[in-house]
Each structure stands twice: as structure tokens, then as C-alpha cells.
Design an enzyme around this catalytic site. Structure first.
Site, short mmCIF file in Angstrom:
data_model
loop_
_atom_site.label_atom_id
_atom_site.label_comp_id
_atom_site.label_asym_id
_atom_site.label_seq_id
_atom_site.Cartn_x
_atom_site.Cartn_y
_atom_site.Cartn_z
N LYS A 1 -2.29 -1.48 -3.80
CA LYS A 1 -3.15 -0.30 -3.72
C LYS A 1 -2.32 0.96 -3.74
CE LYS A 1 -6.21 1.88 -0.46
NZ LYS A 1 -6.83 1.82 0.82
N ARG B 1 1.17 9.69 5.99
CA ARG B 1 1.32 8.31 6.46
C ARG B 1 2.64 7.70 5.96
NH1 ARG B 1 -3.78 7.86 8.27
NH2 ARG B 1 -5.61 7.99 6.93
N LYS C 1 0.86 -1.17 0.00
CA LYS C 1 0.00 0.00 0.00
C LYS C 1 0.90 1.23 0.00
CE LYS C 1 -3.67 2.26 2.59
NZ LYS C 1 -4.59 2.13 3.72
N ARG D 1 -10.56 10.37 2.31
CA ARG D 1 -10.44 11.03 3.62
C ARG D 1 -11.63 11.95 3.86
NH1 ARG D 1 -3.87 11.12 3.62
NH2 ARG D 1 -3.75 8.87 3.30
N SER E 1 -10.20 5.93 -4.29
CA SER E 1 -11.12 7.05 -4.41
C SER E 1 -10.68 8.09 -5.44
CB SER E 1 -11.30 7.71 -3.04
OG SER E 1 -10.06 8.13 -2.51
N GLU F 1 7.19 -6.78 0.75
CA GLU F 1 5.98 -6.72 1.60
C GLU F 1 5.02 -7.86 1.25
OE1 GLU F 1 5.19 -5.03 4.13
OE2 GLU F 1 6.12 -3.06 4.14
N TYR G 1 -15.22 1.48 -6.68
CA TYR G 1 -16.48 2.15 -6.37
C TYR G 1 -17.49 2.00 -7.51
CZ TYR G 1 -13.67 3.78 -2.54
OH TYR G 1 -12.85 3.80 -1.44
#
Ligand code: PBG
Length: 327
Positions: free
Chosen positions: A252, A221, A200, A210, A278, A237, A317
Site C-alpha cells: 500500500k 508517520r 505500507k 485523513r 484515497s 517486511e 473505493y
């Protein structure tokens, strides 16, 4: 192609039936997972301005929209909870609370839908913390890896108790998958699946999300999500999450990381998911709404591109809409 002088590739494109016969990649409703938001303390579903067509749902509107998506044939639902501001705290207790919005909604969807779909839950703290980080903070304000992992185990067990078939740790803490596997097994949930957000990236494309979860995050982050340029690290990872027992690994965002999806698909013995986030949705939706591109065609093209890169499962979405368009 001088080696094959008689080849005329256009022959295979001359009719719709020929094109269908030789299609290399499929996109079916079952490949698509719909992320959904359920909010506490609202009386009507609330449109998310930066994600036209996407809503913060009430418990009731969530149930209706989830049933519609399942009827349309989507492969699964991924649920995010949005508590009222007053219930956010420094450790994200509202996520673990059996009467918190996410766990209540999971129980309701599990009761409505049973095993007719795959019910997934976001296993992260950012929706529930007042500071907006994905973990708990130490006394210097840094995200504390191991204390956060302990909270993730509690979250995952609460979600499994509430009926989630799949828990989805998305906070990029080291060791989160192994700890959650142990915690689920100890709680009698050895059949609950872990979909690990394995790679990610710290992405600007999460902006509209958000808004969607009313995140109060200040800062970024980057101490836990990955740098966008690091592909080798992403594969490390993925390998770690596989070693820790991930049942599905996810990359992602999707569109800016298609090479990472392809590389993960090459090495992974388990299914690979990709999350069209998003901001990817917002870009195509906005250009479509302006008439600058054909939004529906662009959405479908983006989804088949993610499948072609190697994703078995695509979170989008558009999942329910696309399932209808594909029918
Ligand atoms: C973290 C989480 C995020 C998204 C899914 N899970 C936000 C973040 O990492 O900042 C983003 C999804 C999207 O942008 O569509 N719980």
C-alpha cells in the site's frame, strides 16, 4: 523481433473474441474489496469532498450500501470506524469498546450478511486517538511499539468477537502480526484471518483518507511507515509478516508501488493484496469529473494494472462501481 520474422501480433487483436481469448489478466468483482467508513453521531450519510462518490456512512446507510456491494459481487468489505471527537483519547479506547462505532457496525453487518461476504476490519488506532497517530505515545511523544502492539491485540480480539472474518493490522508496528495471532488464538478465534499491511509506505496519497476519518494528525508517520524509495526493506517486511503468520500480505499504496507488488507476489506463498488508496482514487475521479480523462476507463485500467503487477486482491473505493461495470 528478427528471431520470429513471420510474427504479426496484431492478428491476435483483430476481433473482440480473439482479444478475449488471449487476455492474460482478469479483473473480476470477486478480486475487489470495498473500503467503507461508518461514523458515529451523524444522522445522514456525509459525502467526503475529496473522494466524490464516497461517504461517511451512518449505521443504516452502511448496511444498505454494504448489501448493495455484496449484491454487485465484490469479494469483501473493509470497515473503518469514525468516532465522535469527544470519544477520542490518547490510547484509542473507542476502538476496543464493544459499543464503539466500529464494533457495533461489525456486529450489524455480520448479522445482515453472515458468510455471504468477507467482512474485514481495519485494526489500527489512528481513527480513535486524539493525536491521530496509529499507536500510543511514550512520555517523549514517540509511538511506543510494544505498548501499541498490546492495544492492537485488544482491538483484533474485539473485532473478531464482533464478527470480523479478517483483521487487518495497518499500523506497521514490529511484531504486530505474531502478537495478534497469539491473541486471537487464545481468545478462541483461530479461524480469524490476518491480512497484514506488510509494506505500507509513508505516502502523500493518504491525504483524502485523513479527511474521511477526520484525523487530527499533526506531523507524519515516518517513524513507522516506510520510505517510498525502499523496495528491499518492503520485502523484508513481507518476509517478517509471513514468518509471524500473516494469511494475506498487502502492499500500500498501489499505483506508485507496482514493482513492490510484483516482487511481493514472486516471493509470497500466501495471497497478495494491494490497496488503491484515497489519493489514487481522488486523482482519477477529479480528472474524470473535469472531462480530462475518461474516469471509468482510467479506473478500470488502474485496477487491471494492479492485478497484472501480481495482486490477487485489490482494495479500491471503486470496488462496487467496478463490479457493476464488469457485470
Ligand atoms: C491507518 C490507515 C490509513 C489508510 C488505511 N489505514 C491512513 C494512514 O496510514 O495514514 C489509508 C487509506 C487510504 O488513503 O485510502 N489506519
Amino acid at each position: 523481433m528478427t528471431a520470429f520474422p513471420r510474427q504479426r501480433p496484431r492478428r491476435l487483436r483483430s476481433t473482440p473474441a480473439l482479444r478475449r481469448l488471449v487476455a492474460e489478466t482478469s479483473l473480476e468483482p470477486r478480486h475487489l474489496v470495498l473500503p467503507m467508513f461508518v461514523a458515529d453521531g451523524i444522522t445522514d450519510a456525509r459525502p467526503i469532498p475529496s473522494m466524490p462518490g464516497v461517504f461517511q456512512h451512518t449505521r443504516d446507510s452502511l448496511r444498505a450500501a454494504a448489501a448493495d456491494a455484496v449484491t454487485a459481487g465484490v469479494g469483501g468489505l473493509m470497515l473503518f470506524g469514525v468516532p465522535v471527537e469527544a470519544d477520542k483519547d490518547s490510547t484509542g479506547a473507542a476502538g476496543i469498546d464493544r459499543d464503539g462505532i466500529l464494533n457495533i457496525a461489525l456486529r450489524e453487518l455480520a448479522a445482515d450478511l453472515g458468510d455471504a461476504t468477507v467482512l474485514m476490519a481495519d485494526t489500527c488506532l489512528d481513527e480513535f486517538t486524539d493525536h491521530g497517530h496509529c499507536g500510543v505515545l511514550d512520555d517523549r511523544g514517540r509511538v511506543d511499539n510494544d505498548a501499541t502492539v498490546d492495544r492492537y491485540v485488544e482491538l483484533a480480539v474485539a473485532q473478531a468477537d464482533s464478527g470480523a472474518h479478517v483483521v487487518s493490522p495497518s499500523g506497521m508496528m514490529d511484531g504486530q502480526v505474531a502478537a495478534i495471532r497469539d491473541g486471537l488464538d487464545a481468545a478462541g478465534h483461530s479461524d480469524v484471518v490476518i491480512l497484514a499491511y506488510a509494506a505500507k509506505f509513508a505516502s502523500a496519497f493518504y491525504g483524502p483518507f485523513r479527511d474521511a476519518v477526520a484525523s487530527g494528525l499533526q506531523g507524519d508517520r515516518r517513524s513507522y511507515q516506510q520510505e517510498p524509495g525502499n523496495a528491499r526493506e518492503a520485502l523484508r517486511e513481507v518476509a517478517l509478516d509471513l514468518a509471524e503468520g500473516a494469511d494475506i500480505v498487502m502492499v500500500k499504496p498501489a499505483m506508485s508501488y507496482l514493482d513492490v507488488i510484483a516482487a511481493a507476489a514472486d516471493l509470497s506463498p500466501v495471497p497478495v493484496a494491494a490497496y488503491q488508496v484515497s489519493g489514487e482514487y481522488a486523482m482519477i475521479a477529479a480528472a474524470g469529473a473535469n472531462g480530462w480523462i475518461d474516469g471509468r476507463a482510467a479506473a478500470l485500467e488502474s485496477l487491471i494494472g494492479i492485478r497484472r503487477a501480481g495482486a490477487d486482491i485489490v482494495l479500491s473505493y471503486w470496488a462496487a462501481d467496478a463490479a457493476g461495470w464488469l457485470a
